[in-house]
Design a protein around this motif. Structure first.
Motif, PDB file in Angstrom:
ATOM      1  N   PRO A 179     -12.742 -11.158  -0.633  1.00  0.00           N
ATOM      2  CA  PRO A 179     -11.550 -11.724   0.005  1.00  0.00           C
ATOM      3  C   PRO A 179     -11.267 -11.037   1.344  1.00  0.00           C
ATOM      4  CG  PRO A 179     -11.101 -11.136  -2.282  1.00  0.00           C
ATOM      5  CD  PRO A 179     -12.455 -10.575  -1.936  1.00  0.00           C
ATOM      6  N   VAL A 180     -10.700 -11.791   2.264  1.00  0.00           N
ATOM      7  CA  VAL A 180     -10.361 -11.284   3.593  1.00  0.00           C
ATOM      8  C   VAL A 180      -8.865 -11.469   3.800  1.00  0.00           C
ATOM      9  CG1 VAL A 180     -10.734 -11.518   6.072  1.00  0.00           C
ATOM     10  CG2 VAL A 180     -12.639 -11.894   4.480  1.00  0.00           C
ATOM     11  N   LEU A 181      -8.168 -10.367   4.064  1.00  0.00           N
ATOM     12  CA  LEU A 181      -6.741 -10.408   4.380  1.00  0.00           C
ATOM     13  C   LEU A 181      -6.619 -10.339   5.892  1.00  0.00           C
ATOM     14  CD1 LEU A 181      -3.741 -10.269   3.587  1.00  0.00           C
ATOM     15  CD2 LEU A 181      -4.004  -7.781   3.476  1.00  0.00           C
ATOM     16  N   MET A 182      -6.116 -11.415   6.483  1.00  0.00           N
ATOM     17  CA  MET A 182      -5.959 -11.463   7.939  1.00  0.00           C
ATOM     18  C   MET A 182      -4.501 -11.194   8.283  1.00  0.00           C
ATOM     19  SD  MET A 182      -8.591 -14.590   8.700  1.00  0.00           S
ATOM     20  CE  MET A 182      -8.420 -14.529  10.461  1.00  0.00           C
ATOM     21  N   VAL A 183      -4.264 -10.112   9.017  1.00  0.00           N
ATOM     22  CA  VAL A 183      -2.926  -9.670   9.383  1.00  0.00           C
ATOM     23  C   VAL A 183      -2.572 -10.257  10.744  1.00  0.00           C
ATOM     24  CG1 VAL A 183      -1.473  -7.659   9.851  1.00  0.00           C
ATOM     25  CG2 VAL A 183      -3.292  -7.517   8.123  1.00  0.00           C
ATOM     26  N   PRO A 184      -1.499 -11.065  10.822  1.00  0.00           N
ATOM     27  CA  PRO A 184      -1.138 -11.629  12.126  1.00  0.00           C
ATOM     28  C   PRO A 184      -0.640 -10.530  13.071  1.00  0.00           C
ATOM     29  CG  PRO A 184       0.491 -12.227  10.461  1.00  0.00           C
ATOM     30  CD  PRO A 184      -0.604 -11.484   9.755  1.00  0.00           C
TER      31      PRO A 184
ATOM     32  N   VAL B   5     -11.218  -1.849   6.342  1.00  0.00           N
ATOM     33  CA  VAL B   5     -10.342  -2.293   7.427  1.00  0.00           C
ATOM     34  C   VAL B   5     -11.161  -2.361   8.712  1.00  0.00           C
ATOM     35  CG1 VAL B   5      -8.207  -1.857   8.691  1.00  0.00           C
ATOM     36  CG2 VAL B   5      -8.454  -1.021   6.338  1.00  0.00           C
ATOM     37  N   GLY B   6     -11.135  -3.519   9.363  1.00  0.00           N
ATOM     38  CA  GLY B   6     -11.797  -3.658  10.653  1.00  0.00           C
ATOM     39  C   GLY B   6     -10.814  -3.320  11.759  1.00  0.00           C
TER      40      GLY B   6
ATOM     41  N   SER C 197      -3.626  -3.466  17.096  1.00  0.00           N
ATOM     42  CA  SER C 197      -2.282  -3.170  16.636  1.00  0.00           C
ATOM     43  C   SER C 197      -2.324  -2.259  15.416  1.00  0.00           C
ATOM     44  CB  SER C 197      -1.566  -4.472  16.269  1.00  0.00           C
ATOM     45  OG  SER C 197      -0.340  -4.189  15.635  1.00  0.00           O
ATOM     46  N   GLU C 198      -1.435  -1.266  15.410  1.00  0.00           N
ATOM     47  CA  GLU C 198      -1.353  -0.376  14.251  1.00  0.00           C
ATOM     48  C   GLU C 198      -0.909  -1.132  13.003  1.00  0.00           C
ATOM     49  OE1 GLU C 198       3.091   1.485  15.012  1.00  0.00           O
ATOM     50  OE2 GLU C 198       1.370   2.545  15.820  1.00  0.00           O
ATOM     51  N   LEU C 199      -0.364  -2.323  13.194  1.00  0.00           N
ATOM     52  CA  LEU C 199       0.073  -3.149  12.075  1.00  0.00           C
ATOM     53  C   LEU C 199      -1.081  -3.437  11.103  1.00  0.00           C
ATOM     54  CD1 LEU C 199       2.370  -4.752  10.771  1.00  0.00           C
ATOM     55  CD2 LEU C 199       1.758  -6.672  12.260  1.00  0.00           C
ATOM     56  N   VAL C 200      -2.280  -3.600  11.618  1.00  0.00           N
ATOM     57  CA  VAL C 200      -3.435  -3.885  10.765  1.00  0.00           C
ATOM     58  C   VAL C 200      -3.696  -2.702   9.831  1.00  0.00           C
ATOM     59  CG1 VAL C 200      -5.911  -4.395  10.713  1.00  0.00           C
ATOM     60  CG2 VAL C 200      -4.466  -5.429  12.468  1.00  0.00           C
ATOM     61  N   VAL C 201      -3.768  -1.509  10.375  1.00  0.00           N
ATOM     62  CA  VAL C 201      -4.047  -0.320   9.578  1.00  0.00           C
ATOM     63  C   VAL C 201      -2.886  -0.032   8.620  1.00  0.00           C
ATOM     64  CG1 VAL C 201      -4.477   2.169   9.652  1.00  0.00           C
ATOM     65  CG2 VAL C 201      -5.592   0.655  11.301  1.00  0.00           C
ATOM     66  N   LEU C 202      -1.652  -0.179   9.098  1.00  0.00           N
ATOM     67  CA  LEU C 202      -0.502   0.110   8.236  1.00  0.00           C
ATOM     68  C   LEU C 202      -0.357  -0.923   7.115  1.00  0.00           C
ATOM     69  CD1 LEU C 202       2.059   1.383  10.893  1.00  0.00           C
ATOM     70  CD2 LEU C 202       0.644   2.714   9.298  1.00  0.00           C
ATOM     71  N   THR C 203      -0.746  -2.167   7.370  1.00  0.00           N
ATOM     72  CA  THR C 203      -0.749  -3.176   6.308  1.00  0.00           C
ATOM     73  C   THR C 203      -1.789  -2.809   5.259  1.00  0.00           C
ATOM     74  OG1 THR C 203       0.017  -4.916   7.794  1.00  0.00           O
ATOM     75  CG2 THR C 203      -1.102  -5.620   5.780  1.00  0.00           C
ATOM     76  N   ALA C 204      -2.973  -2.437   5.714  1.00  0.00           N
ATOM     77  CA  ALA C 204      -4.026  -2.014   4.781  1.00  0.00           C
ATOM     78  C   ALA C 204      -3.579  -0.790   3.984  1.00  0.00           C
ATOM     79  CB  ALA C 204      -5.313  -1.730   5.531  1.00  0.00           C
ATOM     80  N   LEU C 205      -2.892   0.129   4.644  1.00  0.00           N
ATOM     81  CA  LEU C 205      -2.386   1.318   3.977  1.00  0.00           C
ATOM     82  C   LEU C 205      -1.409   0.940   2.864  1.00  0.00           C
ATOM     83  CD1 LEU C 205      -2.052   4.410   3.765  1.00  0.00           C
ATOM     84  CD2 LEU C 205      -0.285   4.226   5.540  1.00  0.00           C
ATOM     85  N   ALA C 206      -0.503   0.011   3.146  1.00  0.00           N
ATOM     86  CA  ALA C 206       0.458  -0.427   2.128  1.00  0.00           C
ATOM     87  C   ALA C 206      -0.259  -1.041   0.927  1.00  0.00           C
ATOM     88  CB  ALA C 206       1.445  -1.424   2.739  1.00  0.00           C
TER      89      ALA C 206
ATOM     90  N   VAL D  91      -9.634  -6.120   5.364  1.00  0.00           N
ATOM     91  CA  VAL D  91      -8.405  -6.356   6.116  1.00  0.00           C
ATOM     92  C   VAL D  91      -8.749  -6.346   7.602  1.00  0.00           C
ATOM     93  CG1 VAL D  91      -6.052  -5.548   6.584  1.00  0.00           C
ATOM     94  CG2 VAL D  91      -7.078  -5.167   4.318  1.00  0.00           C
ATOM     95  N   VAL D  92      -8.388  -7.414   8.307  1.00  0.00           N
ATOM     96  CA  VAL D  92      -8.628  -7.501   9.753  1.00  0.00           C
ATOM     97  C   VAL D  92      -7.406  -8.095  10.434  1.00  0.00           C
ATOM     98  CG1 VAL D  92     -11.156  -7.698   9.614  1.00  0.00           C
ATOM     99  CG2 VAL D  92      -9.748  -9.762   9.554  1.00  0.00           C
ATOM    100  N   GLY D  93      -7.307  -7.879  11.726  1.00  0.00           N
ATOM    101  CA  GLY D  93      -6.233  -8.476  12.507  1.00  0.00           C
ATOM    102  C   GLY D  93      -6.582  -9.900  12.886  1.00  0.00           C
ATOM    103  N   ALA D  94      -5.561 -10.743  12.978  1.00  0.00           N
ATOM    104  CA  ALA D  94      -5.747 -12.138  13.380  1.00  0.00           C
ATOM    105  C   ALA D  94      -4.890 -12.392  14.600  1.00  0.00           C
ATOM    106  CB  ALA D  94      -5.347 -13.081  12.245  1.00  0.00           C
ATOM    107  N   LYS D  95      -5.529 -12.587  15.725  1.00  0.00           N
ATOM    108  CA  LYS D  95      -4.802 -12.849  16.963  1.00  0.00           C
ATOM    109  C   LYS D  95      -4.301 -14.280  16.968  1.00  0.00           C
ATOM    110  CE  LYS D  95      -7.571  -9.541  19.421  1.00  0.00           C
ATOM    111  NZ  LYS D  95      -8.940  -9.355  19.763  1.00  0.00           N
ATOM    112  N   GLY D  96      -3.157 -14.475  17.563  1.00  0.00           N
ATOM    113  CA  GLY D  96      -2.626 -15.828  17.701  1.00  0.00           C
ATOM    114  C   GLY D  96      -3.499 -16.640  18.637  1.00  0.00           C
TER     115      GLY D  96
END
Length: 175
Positions: A159-164, A22-23, A29-38, A129-134
């Protein structure tokens, strides 16, 4: 010259049993870490969470994904990285407490895409897993050129999972 290894079926890493990387960065946003956690819970995977400090330079990469790093300018001592390291660890401990997922934090240095790629290879991660800014900047080209996620997608084979973490309202005009 040896050709650069390319993505292929024989280079795939099974998701189950392999960690996720996780980057993150201060203020992410904690959303990135919590998405990776899920995802990690679903896959039965561990998490390696990395922050690449662009104000520091990697001196040596170690097999466990850690790095030895120093200031960009050795004539200007800067120990502020230790405070950032402590703050990031504290936030992560709060977010991941009681999750049941094994996790480790790595303070990295230099370009985030390269530092995260080193970590991925070192721990044999299945995905990143990384965050993706709008997009709110001057141009789509600038977004694609500066996005850590896009650099990762184009420069390594996992693979790269980009979390909006922020989105553009489709009702707004593009220009």
């Amino acid at each position: 010259m040896t050709p650069t290894p390319q993505p292929s079926v024989d280079r795939m890493v099974p998701l189950a049993g392999h960690p996720l990387v996780v980057g993150t960065e201060p203020g992410t946003s904690e959303l990135v870490v919590l998405t990776a956690l899920a995802w990690a819970k679903t896959l039965g995977s561990a998490l390696y969470i990395g922050y690449a400090d662009p104000s520091r330079v990697t001196v040596e990469e170690h097999p466990d994904g850690t790095v030895t790093h120093t200031e960009i300018d050795p004539d200007v001592p800067d120990d502020s990285w230790q405070e950032r390291d402590s703050q990031l660890r504290s936030v992560l401990e709060t977010l991941l407490a009681g999750s049941g997922v094994d996790w480790q934090f790595r303070y990295l240095a230099g370009r985030p895409d390269r530092a995260l790629t080193h970590l991925v290879r070192a721990v044999d991660a299945a995905a990143i897993v990384v965050g993706a800014k709008g997009h709110a900047g001057p141009s789509l080209r600038e977004l694609l050129r500066t996005s850590v996620g896009m650099h990762l997608v184009h420069h390594q084979h996992r693979p790269v999972l980009m979390v909006p973490i922020s989105v553009v309202d489709w009702k707004e005009p593009l220009l």
